[in-house]
Design a protein around this motif. Structure first.
Motif, PDB file in Angstrom:
ATOM      1  N   LEU A 183       0.826  -1.201   0.000  1.00 33.98           N
ATOM      2  CA  LEU A 183       0.000   0.000   0.000  1.00 33.98           C
ATOM      3  C   LEU A 183       0.865   1.258   0.000  1.00 33.98           C
ATOM      4  CD1 LEU A 183      -2.860   1.222   0.196  1.00 33.98           C
ATOM      5  CD2 LEU A 183      -2.665   1.027   2.686  1.00 33.98           C
ATOM      6  N   HIS A 184       0.508   2.207  -0.848  1.00 36.19           N
ATOM      7  CA  HIS A 184       1.236   3.465  -0.965  1.00 36.19           C
ATOM      8  C   HIS A 184       0.269   4.639  -0.832  1.00 36.19           C
ATOM      9  CE1 HIS A 184       4.717   1.205  -2.602  1.00 36.19           C
ATOM     10  NE2 HIS A 184       3.769   0.481  -3.202  1.00 36.19           N
ATOM     11  N   VAL A 185       0.694   5.652  -0.072  1.00 39.96           N
ATOM     12  CA  VAL A 185      -0.155   6.821   0.158  1.00 39.96           C
ATOM     13  C   VAL A 185       0.721   7.940   0.700  1.00 39.96           C
ATOM     14  CG1 VAL A 185      -0.727   6.092   2.516  1.00 39.96           C
ATOM     15  CG2 VAL A 185      -2.292   7.626   1.289  1.00 39.96           C
ATOM     16  N   TYR A 186       0.254   9.163   0.548  1.00 45.50           N
ATOM     17  CA  TYR A 186       0.927  10.303   1.169  1.00 45.50           C
ATOM     18  C   TYR A 186       0.060  10.818   2.306  1.00 45.50           C
ATOM     19  CZ  TYR A 186       3.043  14.774   2.120  1.00 45.50           C
ATOM     20  OH  TYR A 186       3.642  15.820   2.766  1.00 45.50           O
ATOM     21  N   LEU A 187       0.619  10.842   3.527  1.00 43.45           N
ATOM     22  CA  LEU A 187      -0.123  11.265   4.714  1.00 43.45           C
ATOM     23  C   LEU A 187       0.513  12.483   5.385  1.00 43.45           C
ATOM     24  CD1 LEU A 187      -0.796   7.741   6.315  1.00 43.45           C
ATOM     25  CD2 LEU A 187      -2.333   9.077   4.856  1.00 43.45           C
ATOM     26  N   PRO A 220      -4.228  13.828   2.029  1.00 44.74           N
ATOM     27  CA  PRO A 220      -4.296  15.157   1.409  1.00 44.74           C
ATOM     28  C   PRO A 220      -4.178  15.184  -0.104  1.00 44.74           C
ATOM     29  CG  PRO A 220      -2.226  14.870   2.609  1.00 44.74           C
ATOM     30  CD  PRO A 220      -3.104  13.720   2.982  1.00 44.74           C
ATOM     31  N   GLU A 221      -3.542  14.167  -0.712  1.00 47.59           N
ATOM     32  CA  GLU A 221      -3.440  14.154  -2.173  1.00 47.59           C
ATOM     33  C   GLU A 221      -4.552  13.335  -2.823  1.00 47.59           C
ATOM     34  OE1 GLU A 221       1.323  15.068  -2.747  1.00 47.59           O
ATOM     35  OE2 GLU A 221       0.561  13.085  -3.304  1.00 47.59           O
ATOM     36  N   LYS A 222      -5.442  12.780  -2.019  1.00 42.52           N
ATOM     37  CA  LYS A 222      -6.680  12.146  -2.510  1.00 42.52           C
ATOM     38  C   LYS A 222      -6.435  10.894  -3.353  1.00 42.52           C
ATOM     39  CE  LYS A 222      -8.811  15.894  -0.957  1.00 42.52           C
ATOM     40  NZ  LYS A 222      -9.613  15.931   0.264  1.00 42.52           N
ATOM     41  N   TRP A 223      -5.338  10.171  -3.083  1.00 36.45           N
ATOM     42  CA  TRP A 223      -5.090   8.951  -3.841  1.00 36.45           C
ATOM     43  C   TRP A 223      -4.430   7.898  -2.960  1.00 36.45           C
ATOM     44  CZ3 TRP A 223      -0.187   6.912  -4.440  1.00 36.45           C
ATOM     45  CH2 TRP A 223       0.892   7.769  -4.181  1.00 36.45           C
ATOM     46  N   MET A 224      -4.601   6.640  -3.359  1.00 36.92           N
ATOM     47  CA  MET A 224      -3.902   5.504  -2.770  1.00 36.92           C
ATOM     48  C   MET A 224      -3.614   4.511  -3.885  1.00 36.92           C
ATOM     49  SD  MET A 224      -5.838   4.673   0.835  1.00 36.92           S
ATOM     50  CE  MET A 224      -4.654   4.698   2.175  1.00 36.92           C
ATOM     51  N   PRO A 239     -10.858  13.100  -6.567  1.00 30.68           N
ATOM     52  CA  PRO A 239     -10.669  14.473  -6.096  1.00 30.68           C
ATOM     53  C   PRO A 239     -11.622  14.928  -4.991  1.00 30.68           C
ATOM     54  CG  PRO A 239     -10.523  14.389  -8.489  1.00 30.68           C
ATOM     55  CD  PRO A 239     -10.989  13.037  -8.032  1.00 30.68           C
ATOM     56  N   LEU A 240     -12.815  14.355  -4.907  1.00 28.23           N
ATOM     57  CA  LEU A 240     -13.779  14.792  -3.898  1.00 28.23           C
ATOM     58  C   LEU A 240     -13.675  14.006  -2.588  1.00 28.23           C
ATOM     59  CD1 LEU A 240     -16.992  15.351  -6.058  1.00 28.23           C
ATOM     60  CD2 LEU A 240     -15.374  17.055  -5.226  1.00 28.23           C
ATOM     61  N   ALA A 241     -12.735  13.067  -2.513  1.00 30.47           N
ATOM     62  CA  ALA A 241     -12.626  12.223  -1.315  1.00 30.47           C
ATOM     63  C   ALA A 241     -12.296  13.055  -0.077  1.00 30.47           C
ATOM     64  CB  ALA A 241     -11.561  11.147  -1.517  1.00 30.47           C
ATOM     65  N   GLN A 242     -12.961  12.722   1.024  1.00 29.78           N
ATOM     66  CA  GLN A 242     -12.700  13.368   2.313  1.00 29.78           C
ATOM     67  C   GLN A 242     -11.827  12.497   3.198  1.00 29.78           C
ATOM     68  OE1 GLN A 242     -16.824  13.745   3.340  1.00 29.78           O
ATOM     69  NE2 GLN A 242     -17.011  15.785   2.420  1.00 29.78           N
ATOM     70  N   ARG A 243     -11.895  11.198   3.030  1.00 26.52           N
ATOM     71  CA  ARG A 243     -11.048  10.253   3.739  1.00 26.52           C
ATOM     72  C   ARG A 243     -11.048   8.942   2.965  1.00 26.52           C
ATOM     73  NH1 ARG A 243     -13.535   6.749   7.437  1.00 26.52           N
ATOM     74  NH2 ARG A 243     -15.804   6.892   7.533  1.00 26.52           N
ATOM     75  N   ILE A 300      -3.088  15.576 -13.751  1.00 23.61           N
ATOM     76  CA  ILE A 300      -4.548  15.650 -13.784  1.00 23.61           C
ATOM     77  C   ILE A 300      -5.044  16.809 -12.911  1.00 23.61           C
ATOM     78  CG2 ILE A 300      -6.666  14.470 -13.052  1.00 23.61           C
ATOM     79  CD1 ILE A 300      -5.172  11.817 -13.799  1.00 23.61           C
ATOM     80  N   LYS A 301      -4.471  16.904 -11.707  1.00 21.13           N
ATOM     81  CA  LYS A 301      -4.891  17.981 -10.808  1.00 21.13           C
ATOM     82  C   LYS A 301      -4.600  19.351 -11.419  1.00 21.13           C
ATOM     83  CE  LYS A 301      -4.148  20.041  -6.258  1.00 21.13           C
ATOM     84  NZ  LYS A 301      -5.562  20.407  -6.119  1.00 21.13           N
ATOM     85  N   LYS A 302      -3.462  19.491 -12.069  1.00 24.44           N
ATOM     86  CA  LYS A 302      -3.083  20.766 -12.673  1.00 24.44           C
ATOM     87  C   LYS A 302      -4.089  21.200 -13.726  1.00 24.44           C
ATOM     88  CE  LYS A 302       0.448  20.992 -15.484  1.00 24.44           C
ATOM     89  NZ  LYS A 302       1.856  20.957 -15.984  1.00 24.44           N
ATOM     90  N   ASN A 303      -4.720  20.217 -14.387  1.00 24.81           N
ATOM     91  CA  ASN A 303      -5.638  20.521 -15.480  1.00 24.81           C
ATOM     92  C   ASN A 303      -7.105  20.475 -15.057  1.00 24.81           C
ATOM     93  OD1 ASN A 303      -3.598  20.839 -17.483  1.00 24.81           O
ATOM     94  ND2 ASN A 303      -3.362  18.614 -17.553  1.00 24.81           N
ATOM     95  N   GLU A 304      -7.370  20.265 -13.779  1.00 24.39           N
ATOM     96  CA  GLU A 304      -8.769  20.194 -13.321  1.00 24.39           C
ATOM     97  C   GLU A 304      -9.456  21.554 -13.455  1.00 24.39           C
ATOM     98  OE1 GLU A 304      -8.525  18.713  -9.333  1.00 24.39           O
ATOM     99  OE2 GLU A 304      -8.503  16.633  -9.949  1.00 24.39           O
TER     100      GLU A 304
END
Length: 304
Positions: A183-187, A220-224, A239-243, A300-304
């Motif tokens: 599992l990879h994520v930024y916390l 905070p970066e909304k991905w795993m 992008p809309l994820a809260q947790r 993707i975020k840059k172009n949202e």
């Protein structure tokens, strides 16, 4: 007037009727299938020339699909509710119910790299009951990632559920194979700056359900992402994820598409769903190593 939650404005694809089990699209880097016997849920994702499906399809609760919750948990066993899933809230699901009865496809349209589907979802816990709702899904291939827009239009909800409360919504439910075990994520507290990723153990959900998935209240970066030992894997950016919830069902780290063992990622948002509501969101499935996936997410975020 219907209430719309987080609606993204995009052009509707044309709608045509169809009746075959799997529909497939490919762009040379990704091949993807959606299962029309299971509400058009994403059932197969292949990378390049690989024949290895990265999606667990052990039962209709797996796949990559839409699933929503509304109201209170209620006991409806006298009406055909599964004792295993009682009490349960209003839970329309794209893949089908616990009895393996798939959601009914109303329409679908296919191009070389896009799929549109419309389906009447089943209530997960009931033996043979459709939800009075419409699910739609737009799927597009873009290089090494998949863009998906999901929408549910709710016509009515049985009053027994007493809708009107907020529930966690999976946006969406994603089941990678358990061989994707790391599992990879930024916390951290420096999102979108390529800060060092967090090292997190994988929480296991036992077969007796006496444990639960890992819960991540701030991503905070909304991905795993989950990867195998070679570093290759699959991630989800919502992008809309809260947790998030994430983990593995059972301790088997060698599972493939039809294994009882599975990995799991669920971006969550809290939303109240009532009759007349329309809930809509977009998410992205990424393939590759973690560095490549993160680069794609940043773009993707840059172009949202």
């Amino acid at each position: 007037m219907k209430k719309k939650i987080a609606v993204a404005i995009m052009a509707m694809l044309p709608v045509v009727a169809g009746a075959q089990e799997l529909v497939k699209i490919s762009n040379g880097q990704i091949s993807l299938c959606q299962d029309l016997e299971r509400g058009g849920s994403i059932s197969h994702i292949y990378f390049g020339d690989s024949k290895r499906n990265l999606v667990n399809i052990y039962d209709e609760g797996r796949y990559i699909q839409q699933s929503y919750y509304a109201g209170n948990k209620v006991d409806r066993r006298e009406e055909g509710q599964s004792p295993k899933w009682s009490p349960w809230s209003w839970n329309p699901i794209q893949g089908g119910n616990f009895a393996r009865c798939g959601a009914r496809i109303l329409n679908h349209v296919l191009t070389d790299t896009t799929i549109y589907i419309a389906a009447r979802p089943m209530l997960w816990d009931m033996s043979d009951k459709e939800a009075d709702a419409l699910m739609e899904q737009w799927t597009e291939l873009h290089g090494k990632f998949i863009k998906v827009r999901n929408r549910i239009t709710v016509n009515s909800i049985d009053s027994v559920y007493a809708p009107g409360r907020h529930n966690d919504q999976e946006i969406p439910a994603v089941y990678p194979i358990s061989s994707l075990k790391n599992l990879h994520v930024y916390l951290g507290d420096k999102p979108w700056q390529n800060d060092t990723l967090s090292s997190v153990p994988v929480k296991e959900l036992s077969q007796d359900f006496k444990s639960f998935w890992g819960s991540y209240p701030s991503v905070p970066e909304k991905w795993m992402a989950f990867t195998d030992d070679s570093g290759f894997g699959m991630g989800v950016y919502s992008p809309l994820a809260q947790r998030f919830l994430a983990g593995r069902y059972t301790s088997d780290t060698n599972g493939e598409e039809k294994s009882v063992a599975t990995s799991y990622i669920a971006p969550l948002m809290s939303a109240q769903i009532n009759p007349g509501d329309v809930l809509e969101y977009e998410y992205y499935i990424l393939l590759g190593n973690v560095h490549d996936m993160r680069e794609m997410i940043y773009e993707i975020k840059k172009n949202e």
